[in-house]
Design a protein around this motif. Sequence first.
Motif, PDB file in Angstrom:
ATOM      1  N   VAL A 148       0.855  -1.197   0.000  1.00  0.00           N
ATOM      2  CA  VAL A 148       0.000   0.000   0.000  1.00  0.00           C
ATOM      3  C   VAL A 148       0.891   1.246   0.000  1.00  0.00           C
ATOM      4  CG1 VAL A 148      -1.990  -1.022   1.201  1.00  0.00           C
ATOM      5  CG2 VAL A 148      -0.101  -0.080   2.537  1.00  0.00           C
ATOM      6  N   LEU A 149       0.347   2.356  -0.483  1.00  0.00           N
ATOM      7  CA  LEU A 149       1.101   3.617  -0.447  1.00  0.00           C
ATOM      8  C   LEU A 149       1.537   3.879   0.992  1.00  0.00           C
ATOM      9  CD1 LEU A 149      -1.042   6.006  -2.693  1.00  0.00           C
ATOM     10  CD2 LEU A 149       0.964   4.645  -3.316  1.00  0.00           C
ATOM     11  N   SER A 150       2.805   4.277   1.153  1.00  0.00           N
ATOM     12  CA  SER A 150       3.346   4.331   2.514  1.00  0.00           C
ATOM     13  C   SER A 150       4.195   5.584   2.734  1.00  0.00           C
ATOM     14  CB  SER A 150       4.206   3.099   2.761  1.00  0.00           C
ATOM     15  OG  SER A 150       3.417   1.927   2.704  1.00  0.00           O
ATOM     16  N   ALA A 173      10.668   4.120  -5.514  1.00  0.00           N
ATOM     17  CA  ALA A 173      11.294   5.145  -6.356  1.00  0.00           C
ATOM     18  C   ALA A 173      10.765   6.550  -6.064  1.00  0.00           C
ATOM     19  CB  ALA A 173      11.070   4.811  -7.823  1.00  0.00           C
ATOM     20  N   CYS A 174       9.470   6.675  -5.778  1.00  0.00           N
ATOM     21  CA  CYS A 174       8.939   8.023  -5.510  1.00  0.00           C
ATOM     22  C   CYS A 174       9.559   8.588  -4.231  1.00  0.00           C
ATOM     23  CB  CYS A 174       7.413   8.001  -5.423  1.00  0.00           C
ATOM     24  SG  CYS A 174       6.764   6.788  -4.262  1.00  0.00           S
ATOM     25  N   HIS A 175       9.816   7.708  -3.244  1.00  0.00           N
ATOM     26  CA  HIS A 175      10.465   8.186  -2.020  1.00  0.00           C
ATOM     27  C   HIS A 175      11.871   8.710  -2.324  1.00  0.00           C
ATOM     28  CE1 HIS A 175       7.699   4.945  -0.277  1.00  0.00           C
ATOM     29  NE2 HIS A 175       7.214   6.101   0.149  1.00  0.00           N
ATOM     30  N   PRO A 200      12.128  -2.337  -6.174  1.00  0.00           N
ATOM     31  CA  PRO A 200      11.327  -2.103  -7.374  1.00  0.00           C
ATOM     32  C   PRO A 200       9.886  -1.949  -6.911  1.00  0.00           C
ATOM     33  CG  PRO A 200      12.699  -4.064  -7.630  1.00  0.00           C
ATOM     34  CD  PRO A 200      12.732  -3.684  -6.179  1.00  0.00           C
ATOM     35  N   CYS A 201       9.099  -1.156  -7.605  1.00  0.00           N
ATOM     36  CA  CYS A 201       7.733  -0.948  -7.128  1.00  0.00           C
ATOM     37  C   CYS A 201       6.820  -0.615  -8.299  1.00  0.00           C
ATOM     38  CB  CYS A 201       7.719   0.188  -6.100  1.00  0.00           C
ATOM     39  SG  CYS A 201       6.108   0.474  -5.364  1.00  0.00           S
ATOM     40  N   VAL A 202       5.679  -1.282  -8.323  1.00  0.00           N
ATOM     41  CA  VAL A 202       4.706  -1.055  -9.377  1.00  0.00           C
ATOM     42  C   VAL A 202       3.354  -1.527  -8.865  1.00  0.00           C
ATOM     43  CG1 VAL A 202       4.878  -3.324 -10.523  1.00  0.00           C
ATOM     44  CG2 VAL A 202       4.545  -1.309 -11.907  1.00  0.00           C
ATOM     45  N   ASP A 203       2.268  -1.002  -9.431  1.00  0.00           N
ATOM     46  CA  ASP A 203       0.924  -1.472  -9.054  1.00  0.00           C
ATOM     47  C   ASP A 203       0.681  -1.433  -7.555  1.00  0.00           C
ATOM     48  OD1 ASP A 203       0.557  -1.954 -11.723  1.00  0.00           O
ATOM     49  OD2 ASP A 203       0.803  -4.114 -11.597  1.00  0.00           O
ATOM     50  N   ASN A 204       1.197  -0.429  -6.890  1.00  0.00           N
ATOM     51  CA  ASN A 204       0.890  -0.264  -5.471  1.00  0.00           C
ATOM     52  C   ASN A 204      -0.558   0.237  -5.349  1.00  0.00           C
ATOM     53  OD1 ASN A 204       1.345  -0.238  -2.759  1.00  0.00           O
ATOM     54  ND2 ASN A 204       3.137   1.102  -2.849  1.00  0.00           N
ATOM     55  N   VAL A 205      -1.145   0.166  -4.180  1.00  0.00           N
ATOM     56  CA  VAL A 205      -2.546   0.606  -4.070  1.00  0.00           C
ATOM     57  C   VAL A 205      -2.762   1.493  -2.839  1.00  0.00           C
ATOM     58  CG1 VAL A 205      -3.450  -1.426  -5.271  1.00  0.00           C
ATOM     59  CG2 VAL A 205      -3.314  -1.453  -2.798  1.00  0.00           C
ATOM     60  N   THR A 264      -3.628   7.239  -9.112  1.00  0.00           N
ATOM     61  CA  THR A 264      -3.189   7.990 -10.294  1.00  0.00           C
ATOM     62  C   THR A 264      -1.665   8.150 -10.281  1.00  0.00           C
ATOM     63  OG1 THR A 264      -5.226   9.178 -10.012  1.00  0.00           O
ATOM     64  CG2 THR A 264      -3.706  10.101 -11.579  1.00  0.00           C
ATOM     65  N   ALA A 265      -1.119   8.378  -9.102  1.00  0.00           N
ATOM     66  CA  ALA A 265       0.337   8.574  -8.987  1.00  0.00           C
ATOM     67  C   ALA A 265       1.078   7.331  -9.480  1.00  0.00           C
ATOM     68  CB  ALA A 265       0.712   8.870  -7.532  1.00  0.00           C
ATOM     69  N   CYS A 266       0.627   6.142  -9.085  1.00  0.00           N
ATOM     70  CA  CYS A 266       1.340   4.913  -9.472  1.00  0.00           C
ATOM     71  C   CYS A 266       1.173   4.611 -10.955  1.00  0.00           C
ATOM     72  CB  CYS A 266       0.867   3.737  -8.619  1.00  0.00           C
ATOM     73  SG  CYS A 266       1.257   3.985  -6.879  1.00  0.00           S
ATOM     74  N   MET A 267       0.056   5.055 -11.545  1.00  0.00           N
ATOM     75  CA  MET A 267      -0.119   4.882 -12.987  1.00  0.00           C
ATOM     76  C   MET A 267       0.693   5.936 -13.759  1.00  0.00           C
ATOM     77  SD  MET A 267      -1.992   2.246 -13.560  1.00  0.00           S
ATOM     78  CE  MET A 267      -2.552   2.429 -15.249  1.00  0.00           C
ATOM     79  N   SER A 268       1.261   6.906 -13.047  1.00  0.00           N
ATOM     80  CA  SER A 268       2.083   7.948 -13.683  1.00  0.00           C
ATOM     81  C   SER A 268       3.542   7.794 -13.253  1.00  0.00           C
ATOM     82  CB  SER A 268       1.587   9.336 -13.260  1.00  0.00           C
ATOM     83  OG  SER A 268       0.199   9.431 -13.379  1.00  0.00           O
ATOM     84  N   CYS A 269       3.908   6.574 -12.895  1.00  0.00           N
ATOM     85  CA  CYS A 269       5.237   6.299 -12.346  1.00  0.00           C
ATOM     86  C   CYS A 269       6.123   5.713 -13.434  1.00  0.00           C
ATOM     87  CB  CYS A 269       5.059   5.301 -11.195  1.00  0.00           C
ATOM     88  SG  CYS A 269       6.590   4.736 -10.453  1.00  0.00           S
ATOM     89  N   PHE A 270       7.336   6.250 -13.562  1.00  0.00           N
ATOM     90  CA  PHE A 270       8.225   5.830 -14.643  1.00  0.00           C
ATOM     91  C   PHE A 270       9.591   5.389 -14.133  1.00  0.00           C
ATOM     92  CE2 PHE A 270       4.996   8.328 -16.767  1.00  0.00           C
ATOM     93  CZ  PHE A 270       4.744   7.566 -17.905  1.00  0.00           C
TER      94      PHE A 270
HETATM   95  S1  SF4 Z   1       4.333   2.601  -8.092  1.00  0.00           S
HETATM   96 FE1  SF4 Z   1       5.743   4.364  -8.233  1.00  0.00          FE
HETATM   97  S2  SF4 Z   1       4.555   6.109  -7.409  1.00  0.00           S
HETATM   98 FE2  SF4 Z   1       3.530   4.213  -6.752  1.00  0.00          FE
HETATM   99  S3  SF4 Z   1       4.389   3.791  -4.703  1.00  0.00           S
HETATM  100 FE3  SF4 Z   1       5.588   2.617  -6.223  1.00  0.00          FE
HETATM  101  S4  SF4 Z   1       7.328   3.970  -6.739  1.00  0.00           S
HETATM  102 FE4  SF4 Z   1       5.775   5.233  -5.720  1.00  0.00          FE
END
Ligand code: SF4
Length: 419
Positions: A148-150, A173-175, A200-205, A264-270
């Motif tokens: 989950v977003l943390s 990565a956003c952190h 690595p991080c993707v599809d967090n909720v 939306t933030a995680c779908m805009s994560c690169f």
């Molecule tokens: S998917 Fe990207 S924006 Fe979402 S929590 Fe992970 S690193 Fe952060």
Amino acid sequence: MDSFIKNNMTSVEPIGEARNQKNNLCSSCGLCSVLAWPVEQSVMSCVFKNGWLGEREKKLFGRERSLDDPVEMRFGITLERFTAQLKKPISGSQWSGIITRLAMRAFEEKLVEGVISLQHTPGHHFFSQPVLARSLDEIHATRGNKPVLSPVLSSLESAYRQRMKKVLVVGAACHLHTLRDFQERHEYLREMEILTIGIPCVDNVARSKWPWILERMSKSPDTACHMEFMQDFRIHIRHLDGSVEKVPFFSLPEELSDPSIFPTACMSCFDYLNSLADITVGYIGAELLPKQKRQWILVRTATGQKLLKLIDAELERYPESGKWECRSFVENTTKRIIESMKETDKEYSPKSRIPLWLGNLLAGVLGMIGPKGIGFAHYSVDFHLIRHYYYVKFRFPEQLEKLVPRHVRSILAEYKLPL
Ligand code: SF4
Ligand SMILES: Cc1cc2nc3c(=O)[nH]c(=O)nc-3n(C[C@H](O)[C@H](O)[C@H](O)COP(=O)(O)OP(=O)(O)OC[C@H]3O[C@@H](n4cnc5c(N)ncnc54)[C@H](O)[C@@H]3O)c2cc1C
Ligand code: SF4
């Protein structure tokens, strides 16, 4: 609503963005909840304000990733990459526990005075609370995923107020983008030496959506205590009695393919592979082998090398494996991804799902003929960056220029996809 959902819904909501009213793309990284400096200064460093990689990558490595190197374009700049597992895995960790062991050794060797990370929210297997860990027991308690977003960065406040000089931060990565920008842009943390380990991080909720999602993934959400999206095209959900429920991705209900279930933030994560970490520790580029917990290590900086040295003797190491090529697998999905990013008003059916036997058959076939090792990582990186490019393009076109790093366009061009 069952008891599990009730318990989880009443728990803490993300606090990261609480003081930020201005930026509507936010992954609740925690920086904006710090009270020791003005929230406006935190927002100035937000990755969703500044964009991914670009100048940040140049500042850390002295250059941006090469557009002539297809591997570096996907995996980011590295000094060394290999797969490994701890000879003695740490019980309760996500894989073999390499991150937890790195953090414990860095603390034991006094490289750092504290570790900024997450612990599980008491009574919850999947929710997190931020922590500045200051003992080996507290660091040990940070192990395991919290999907989950943390608000990891909110603990910077304690480290700052305690005048710590050397700190380890474990984050997504956003952190790490936001942290590196903040440390350079403002004076508050300039005297602090900050070491970083990235996941690595993707599809967090969002945590408010998690119970709804888990209920649709598992037959027994009440007893689920551990979960991972695996390289065998199945989700492995471990339950309290030790049993593992394996659900093929193909047999998830159609409504879980609705992009709006993800923030939306995680779908805009690169930056899936956390390219600004000193060392990234994942699993996606390691082969999934029976009774093994191989992980994938990407050492990016001299600090990452220093950290790795601390646990070198505790690791079983293996070279990367798998064929790089995955083009046909990516191409098989691109048309469908682009269409689904375009359709903002599509109704996803809660009833529609492929039966388990057929999902298992598809996963089995793909497991045999599909990409493995670094080929699987290549596939997964390309799939997500294509999905995210079109998500932003169709839904937030005004953000496209700012958010998308330049290598993404080169990868789209490789597939002859329109910009
Ligand atoms: S998917 Fe990207 S924006 Fe979402 S929590 Fe992970 S690193 Fe952060
Ligand atoms: C939402 C999510 C998606 C992920 N997707 C992938 C993927 O697609 N491919 C891949 O290779 N790896 C992925 N990972 C990382 C992977 O699951 C493992 O965390 C990593 O391989 C480390 O394993 P370990 O046994 O060394 O971790 P451990 O020793 O158990 O340590 C894990 C560390 O990660 C921290 N952490 C857990 N959850 C979060 C969070 N939400 N935000 C910030 N820090 C957190 C923990 O607090 C702990 O410090 C993902 C992690 C998360 C949370
Ligand atoms: S992602 Fe972090 S820095 Fe950006 S607005 Fe949210 S809490 Fe603030």
